[in-house]
Design an enzyme around this catalytic site. Structure first.
Site, mmCIF file in Angstrom:
data_model
loop_
_atom_site.group_PDB
_atom_site.id
_atom_site.type_symbol
_atom_site.label_atom_id
_atom_site.label_comp_id
_atom_site.label_asym_id
_atom_site.label_seq_id
_atom_site.Cartn_x
_atom_site.Cartn_y
_atom_site.Cartn_z
ATOM 1 N N LYS A 115 1.809 2.335 -5.240
ATOM 2 C CA LYS A 115 2.338 1.518 -6.409
ATOM 3 C C LYS A 115 1.634 1.659 -7.761
ATOM 4 O O LYS A 115 1.853 2.052 -8.802
ATOM 5 C CB LYS A 115 2.629 0.105 -6.370
ATOM 6 C CG LYS A 115 3.567 -0.394 -5.027
ATOM 7 C CD LYS A 115 3.607 -1.956 -4.869
ATOM 8 C CE LYS A 115 2.576 -2.508 -4.241
ATOM 9 N NZ LYS A 115 2.131 -2.009 -2.846
ATOM 10 N N GLN A 161 2.112 -6.087 -3.043
ATOM 11 C CA GLN A 161 2.453 -6.164 -1.535
ATOM 12 C C GLN A 161 3.579 -5.351 -1.450
ATOM 13 O O GLN A 161 3.899 -4.307 -2.129
ATOM 14 C CB GLN A 161 2.710 -7.802 -1.134
ATOM 15 C CG GLN A 161 1.298 -8.533 -1.207
ATOM 16 C CD GLN A 161 0.879 -8.929 -2.410
ATOM 17 O OE1 GLN A 161 1.626 -9.703 -2.985
ATOM 18 N NE2 GLN A 161 -0.483 -8.605 -2.590
ATOM 19 N N GLY A 221 -4.474 -4.541 -3.679
ATOM 20 C CA GLY A 221 -5.442 -3.249 -4.075
ATOM 21 C C GLY A 221 -4.675 -2.140 -4.675
ATOM 22 O O GLY A 221 -4.084 -1.550 -3.519
ATOM 23 N N HIS A 222 -4.648 -1.875 -5.720
ATOM 24 C CA HIS A 222 -4.103 -0.717 -6.315
ATOM 25 C C HIS A 222 -5.000 0.412 -6.610
ATOM 26 O O HIS A 222 -5.592 0.266 -7.690
ATOM 27 C CB HIS A 222 -3.022 -1.208 -7.444
ATOM 28 C CG HIS A 222 -2.015 -2.273 -7.006
ATOM 29 N ND1 HIS A 222 -1.043 -2.771 -7.909
ATOM 30 C CD2 HIS A 222 -1.739 -2.684 -5.688
ATOM 31 C CE1 HIS A 222 -0.340 -3.801 -7.252
ATOM 32 N NE2 HIS A 222 -0.773 -3.651 -6.109
ATOM 33 N N ASP A 245 0.787 -1.232 0.149
ATOM 34 C CA ASP A 245 0.059 -0.007 -0.116
ATOM 35 C C ASP A 245 0.867 1.087 0.069
ATOM 36 O O ASP A 245 0.444 2.328 0.678
ATOM 37 C CB ASP A 245 -0.927 -0.009 1.305
ATOM 38 C CG ASP A 245 -1.618 -1.087 1.098
ATOM 39 O OD1 ASP A 245 -2.117 -1.781 0.035
ATOM 40 O OD2 ASP A 245 -2.197 -1.851 2.219
#
Ligand code: GDP
Ligand code: IMO
Ligand code: MG
Length: 432
Positions: free
Chosen positions: A16, A225, A40-41, A13
């Site tokens: 990225k 990650q 989750g991007h 988080d």
């Protein structure tokens, strides 16, 4: 030709997705190389928000190809949902903009059921997984029981593999985990439907990618990650089940290390962690709450509040080394504005010693307390600043101190969630 690997340097988080979206402008191909929909991007483009769990964050750029590499584990329902939602919003009009490795492994309903039941049985020692079936899917890959995209789209092979797996998994679910069994017919029907949609994107990705390298295309490899969640190099056992460091890009995409030209680390201006495990700099006070509130630190996948703390040089020196960083994109610097003082953790107090090397043992980490260096903070809103020189003096000193301690240059500074909120000091693609 240049190949850039982009990785998180903390516990995920770091921002990225935003940086991948930004750099896609300079790339021809964007490739995810590990993880699954535990990621989750988040991207914000002209006030529109997108969250990608599986599809590379370069997908919004028409004319570029997004590849889900062999190292990824795919939940087909999530993938199809992402494809459908993108199309509805006017993206991915041309299906050739997305390709999926035939060697990527599929997350099956039993992986999710096992992940969930195991977490429930762990009591106080929960890893705090996303319960998306990531760990069990990678276990099957390693034990050679896994079902790959290639197997899913071949009905005969799929049927046989599903039957074999269900025999073993149902016994385990029922007898060991005391959980419900999974019905063959239901899964076979549902996953056969998924296969129909996915088949048209399936490619021999290693061959495809290496041909692009030969043609001197620009490749951007998107990590998920962060380094401290790496299965080998992270805070084991509180980690994910794949190699999240830059080396994972070689195995997860089928690229030689000789073809990696640049490793960009994404580092948040403070630290967050979702789930269980040691966190030396964690702030369980008003300051932690300030970072959580101001930074909007709630998980993009599970919505869980993220644990927050000051930036940690001990861990960052370690992750800079294991990733071999050429440059750092420092994100969320804007979140620190309004603070009188900013702290940097430069050592861990452990018994009577101060450690400056990151200990690999989670047990030792649990007993460490942070040693801080204190800098003056800055009050100004920096979210519209586009040039480094225009930053408040104390913000500049903070960035320079991080560069000095990490012996790595900061090549971009993100000052807000939008694509446009960036101070670009050096576009990595222009120097390689
Ligand atoms: P990722 O998993 O590394 O892609 O990061 P996430 O998307 O899970 O979390 C980063 C969050 O911070 C998202 O909500 C982004 O929109 C947001 N974000 C990214 N960069 C910045 C920044 O520089 N400033 C602020 N305030 N928010 C940012
Ligand atoms: P992105 O790509 C933050 C964490 C989980 C849990 C541990 C193991 O958005 O940075 P898993 O479901 O992978 O078996 O969970 O890893 N985790 C993440 N934390 N960001 C992520 O991804 C994460 N993906 C997994 O919270 O602690
Ligand atoms: Mg995330």
């Amino acid at each position: 030709m240049s190949t850039l690997v982009l990785v998180g340097t903390q516990w995920g988080d770091e921002g990225k997705g935003k940086i991948v979206d930004l750099l896609t402008e300079s790339a021809d191909l964007v490739i995810r190389f590990q993880g699954g929909n535990n990621a989750g991007h988040t991207l914000v483009v002209e006030d529109e928000k997108f969250v990608f769990h599986l599809i590379p964050s370069g997908i919004l750029h028409a004319g570029k190809i997004s590849v889900i590499g062999n190292g990824v584990v795919i939940d087909p329902a999530v993938l199809i949902e992402e494809i459908t939602s993108l199309k509805k919003r006017g993206y991915l009009a041309d299906d050739s903009g997305l390709a999926i490795s035939r060697d990527a492994h599929i997350i099956m309903p039993y992986h999710k059921a096992i992940d969930k039941a195991r977490e429930e049985s762990r009591g106080g020692k929960k890893i705090g997984t996303t319960q998306r079936g990531i760990g069990p899917a990678y276990e099957d890959k390693a034990s050679r029981k896994g079902i790959r995209v290639e197997d899913l789209i071949d009905e005969t092979v799929f049927k046989e593999k599903l039957e074999d797996n269900l025999k073993e998994k149902n016994a385990y679910l029922k007898k060991v985990l005391n959980a419900d069994e999974i019905d063959f017919d239901e899964v076979f029907k549902q996953y056969s439907d998924f296969a129909e949609t996915i088949a048209k994107y399936a490619i021999d990705s290693q061959d495809f990618i290496n041909k692009k390298i030969k043609k001197k295309k620009n490749l951007l490899l998107e990590g998920a990650q962060g380094a401290l969640l790496d299965i080998d190099h992270g805070t084991y056992p509180y980690v994910t089940s794949s190699n999240t460091i830059s080396g994972g890009a070689c195995t997860g995409a089928g690229i030689s290390p000789r073809n990696i030209d640049y490793v960009l680390g994404i580092t948040k201006a403070y630290t967050t962690r979702v789930g269980g495990g040691p966190f030396v700099c964690e702030l369980n006070d008003d300051m932690g709450e300030f970072l959580q509130e101001n930074g909007g630190e709630f998980g993009a996948t599970t919505g869980r509040p993220r644990r927050c703390g000051w930036v940690d040089i001990v861990q960052l020196q370690y992750t800079t080394a294991v990733n071999g960083l050429d440059g750092i994109a420092l994100t969320k610097l804007d979140v620190l504005s309004g603070l009188k003082k900013i702290k940097i953790c430069t050592g861990y107090r452990y018994n009577d010693n101060v450690l400056t090397d990151f200990p690999s043992s989670a047990k030792i980490l649990e007993e460490c307390t942070p040693v801080y260096e204190e800098l003056d903070g800055f009050e100004e809103d920096i979210s519209e600043i586009k040039e480094f020189d225009k930053l408040p003096e104390n913000a500049k000193l903070y960035v320079k101190r991080l560069e000095e301690l990490l012996e790595t240059k900061v090549v971009m500074i993100s000052v807000g969630c939008k694509r446009s909120q960036i101070i670009m000091l050096e576009n990595p693609f222009s120097v390689i």
